[in-house]
Scaffold this motif. Structure first.
Motif: not given
Length: 172
Positions: A141-143, A149-153, A164-165
């Motif tokens: 995932f994008n981290h 710029k993050r899209n998930t956590k 979570v998006a």
């Protein structure tokens, strides 16, 4: 980063029955070392004027080789049989390092060490924040280290990890 890279190198080259085996073998088969530190000088020249800064005469590959010989190789030799002679290879270490650099993330995750030096997720007392961490699937995932710029956590609730998006994600 060096410790996690050495852990991955060990799991990749030495530990045949490791619980991490499938994940590390997947990294070895599918993740290339396409990071600027492995690029030739003529390709690095195209990065001038961007946020990725290398001096015009940079030779990151040579710098990595020198750092391996000066810092990593003596550590591996000191550990003796933990790192057999066949693992004491700058190219294999650079590959493991590239996995960490391209897939690991920092902080916001508690872990405890049970003495085996394998992190375990948990909410028990005496946990620390830190990293770098690599968790199968989540590492894709994008981290980004840039919060905007993050899209998930990654979240932790009891015995469960879930993502979570944080932003809308376009289909496809």
């Amino acid at each position: 980063m060096v410790r996690l890279s050495l852990f991955l190198l060990y799991e990749w080259k030495v530990a045949e029955d490791s619980p991490w085996g499938p994940y590390v073998r997947m990294l070895g088969e599918s993740v290339s070392e396409d990071l600027p530190m492995f690029w030739p000088a003529e390709d690095l020249a195209h990065l001038q004027g961007t946020a990725v800064v290398f001096p015009p005469d940079a030779t990151p590959g040579a710098t990595l080789q020198a750092a391996f010989e000066e810092h990593v190789l003596p550590l591996m030799a000191r550990e003796g049989s933990v790192f057999p002679e066949a693992t004491r290879d700058a190219e294999a270490f650079a590959r493991a390092l590239s996995w960490v650099m391209s897939r690991a993330f920092q902080g916001e995750l508690n872990f405890q060490c049970d003495g085996s030096c394998v992190p375990h997720l948990g909410t028990d007392a005496d946990v620390k924040k830190g990293g770098p961490f690599m968790i199968p699937v989540f590492d894709m995932f994008n981290h980004s280290s840039v919060e905007a710029k993050r899209n998930t956590k990654l979240r932790h609730d009891g015995d469960f990890l879930y993502c979570v998006a944080e932003t809308d994600i376009k289909a496809g």
